[in-house]
Design an enzyme around this catalytic site. Structure first.
Site, mmCIF file in Angstrom:
data_model
loop_
_atom_site.group_PDB
_atom_site.id
_atom_site.type_symbol
_atom_site.label_atom_id
_atom_site.label_comp_id
_atom_site.label_asym_id
_atom_site.label_seq_id
_atom_site.Cartn_x
_atom_site.Cartn_y
_atom_site.Cartn_z
ATOM 1 N N THR A 28 -4.312 -4.536 -4.206
ATOM 2 C CA THR A 28 -5.491 -4.715 -5.345
ATOM 3 C C THR A 28 -6.889 -4.994 -5.047
ATOM 4 O OG1 THR A 28 -3.732 -5.634 -6.811
ATOM 5 C CG2 THR A 28 -5.791 -6.234 -7.203
ATOM 6 N N ASP A 71 -0.361 0.569 -1.985
ATOM 7 C CA ASP A 71 0.106 -0.509 -2.827
ATOM 8 C C ASP A 71 1.403 -1.103 -1.779
ATOM 9 O OD1 ASP A 71 0.586 -1.609 -6.138
ATOM 10 O OD2 ASP A 71 2.160 -2.069 -4.822
ATOM 11 N N SER A 72 1.505 -2.574 -1.751
ATOM 12 C CA SER A 72 2.215 -2.971 -0.698
ATOM 13 C C SER A 72 3.661 -2.972 -1.034
ATOM 14 C CB SER A 72 1.728 -4.509 -0.445
ATOM 15 O OG SER A 72 2.310 -5.325 -1.605
ATOM 16 N N SER A 73 3.992 -2.536 -2.207
ATOM 17 C CA SER A 73 5.407 -2.241 -2.479
ATOM 18 C C SER A 73 5.663 -1.139 -1.687
ATOM 19 C CB SER A 73 5.525 -1.854 -4.216
ATOM 20 O OG SER A 73 5.343 -3.188 -4.647
ATOM 21 N N THR A 103 -0.572 -8.437 -2.181
ATOM 22 C CA THR A 103 -0.025 -9.558 -2.256
ATOM 23 C C THR A 103 1.599 -9.217 -2.209
ATOM 24 O OG1 THR A 103 -0.198 -9.816 -4.337
ATOM 25 C CG2 THR A 103 -1.744 -10.908 -2.972
ATOM 26 N N ASP A 104 2.286 -8.494 -2.909
ATOM 27 C CA ASP A 104 3.729 -8.306 -3.130
ATOM 28 C C ASP A 104 4.370 -8.440 -1.998
ATOM 29 O OD1 ASP A 104 2.816 -7.950 -5.860
ATOM 30 O OD2 ASP A 104 3.208 -5.743 -6.001
ATOM 31 N N GLN A 290 18.954 -19.576 -1.685
ATOM 32 C CA GLN A 290 17.904 -18.970 -2.661
ATOM 33 C C GLN A 290 16.833 -19.994 -2.908
ATOM 34 O OE1 GLN A 290 20.526 -17.635 -5.997
ATOM 35 N NE2 GLN A 290 21.679 -16.618 -4.897
HETATM 36 N N1 ASP Z 1 0.730 -4.441 -6.281
HETATM 37 C C1 ASP Z 1 -0.079 -4.986 -5.490
HETATM 38 C C2 ASP Z 1 0.268 -4.912 -4.104
HETATM 39 O O1 ASP Z 1 1.043 -5.719 -3.643
HETATM 40 C C3 ASP Z 1 -0.408 -6.240 -5.837
HETATM 41 C C4 ASP Z 1 -1.522 -7.015 -5.153
HETATM 42 O O2 ASP Z 1 -2.416 -6.308 -4.254
HETATM 43 O O3 ASP Z 1 -1.639 -8.270 -5.469
HETATM 44 O O4 ASP Z 1 -0.431 -3.996 -3.238
#
Ligand code: ASP
Length: 352
Positions: A28, A71-73, A103-104, A290
């Site tokens: 993001t 996107d970090s996913s 952040t993901d 967990q």
């Molecule tokens: N979906 C985004 C990512 O992890 C969210 C972010 O950057 O905060 O790439």
């Protein structure tokens, strides 16, 4: 992985105080709207205009951008390898590194990088944002400016934070202790099992006692990952078919059992014998809780005693993110036997 590099001297006409490399991977943070209202990656050659405050840091900044920001996913071990290699290859010429990342999965990448670079003695600060830098209320500017300040901070010529960390929302956390815990508010990360390394307020307060002290030695790069890892997350009512499906995944070499509380699991005979069979077949079973805080103590309750007896390895107070990346790297670099012997020992401050 293809990337471009640009050099920006934010100090001119004065001399730069430090050299910092920004590695932009996506997320993001770097998104901005083009004229037609579509989100596109930010052009870092314009960063001085977007962030006039950079001038006051007196830095020579080199920005290395992934040609295809992700996107970090979509982050994979190939991206971890690229980040590790960029740091390794530029280590001598830079005082510190800031990695801009979604952040993901930032906690996974920060953990991976902490294990990939034994003898790291310079700051590698991961940061990102919950709102794109182009948005008026974005957290991107503060996160980047303070990360740059931390990455260039020295005391008596020695880096103040010589380790891989996440800086976010005024807190600096050890990377392999951090977890993403929030997706709407700005306080996205926590490290339940390790103190905050620094808090940024009017000044940056470093928690010197909690920051790693490098032991000396030449920086190394380990970058072979083996993803033959699975996670079995327990829940009340979990079925034998489900447990077997994970443990019998073709080619799996290590399974993280995500247990309850301090490492507890059902004591049903079928459950324990499924695990025992997997161990007899050479699969590494690692017990990770967990809970975001506290630790696995196998044998504390009846419901974890059998796990220790059959050879499940305790993950202590490790995070899931650190456990996954540590297993992948040890398996890729050193194989199953070495991984089984060493997974329970701290490598980079990720467990007590
Ligand atoms: N979906 C985004 C990512 O992890 C969210 C972010 O950057 O905060 O790439």
């Amino acid at each position: 992985m293809k990337y471009t590099a640009i050099r920006i001297n934010t100090a001119t006409p004065a001399a730069a105080r430090s050299r910092v490399m920004i590695i932009y991977t996506g997320g993001t943070f770097g998104m901005t709207y083009d004229e037609s209202g579509v989100l596109i990656p930010f052009d870092f050659s314009l960063i001085r205009e977007q962030l006039p405050a950079l001038r006051n840091l007196f830095l020579e900044i080199t920005v290395v951008s992934f040609m295809q920001p992700v996107d970090s996913s979509n982050i994979s071990p190939a991206h971890w390898k690229a980040i590790g290699e960029i740091i390794f290859e530029n280590y001598e010429s830079q005082d510190g590194f800031v990695v801009l990342h979604g952040t993901d999965t930032m906690a996974f990448t920060a953990s991976a990088v902490s294990f990939m670079l034994p003898n790291l003695a310079k700051p590698v600060i991961f940061t990102g944002a919950q709102l794109p830098i182009s948005q008026p209320r974005s957290d991107a500017r503060e996160n980047l400016i303070t990360s740059l300040e931390i990455a260039s901070a020295k005391h008596g010529g020695i880096p103040v934070v010589p380790e891989a960390c996440i800086y976010f929302d005024y807190q600096l956390l050890r990377g392999n202790r951090a977890k993403k815990v929030e997706s709407m508010h700005f306080d996205a990360f926590q490290s339940g099992n390790y103190p905050v390394l620094a808090r940024a307020g009017v000044k940056i307060d470093y928690n010197v006692a909690a920051i790693a002290q490098p032991l000396g030695g030449v920086l190394k790069l380990l970058s072979r990952f083996d993803s033959s890892v699975a996670i079995l997350k327990l829940f009340p009512g979990i079925s034998k078919q489900m447990v077997e499906a994970v443990l019998k995944t073709e080619g799996v070499k290590a399974v993280i059992i995500e247990t309850f509380g301090s490492g507890n699991a059902p004591s049903a005979a079928w459950f324990v014998s499924c695990l025992k069979l997997a161990i007899e077949q050479g699969i590494i079973l690692l017990n990770v809780s967990q809970c975001p805080g506290g630790m696995v103590e196998q044998g504390r309750y009846e419901t974890s005693k059998a796990l220790a007896q059959i050879g499940v390895i305790s993950g202590g107070d490790i995070t899931l993110e650190a456990a996954v990346t540590k297993l992948m790297l040890l398996l890729g670099e050193f194989g199953v036997d070495y991984t089984r012997e060493n997974i329970g020992n701290a490598l980079a401050g990720e467990m007590a």
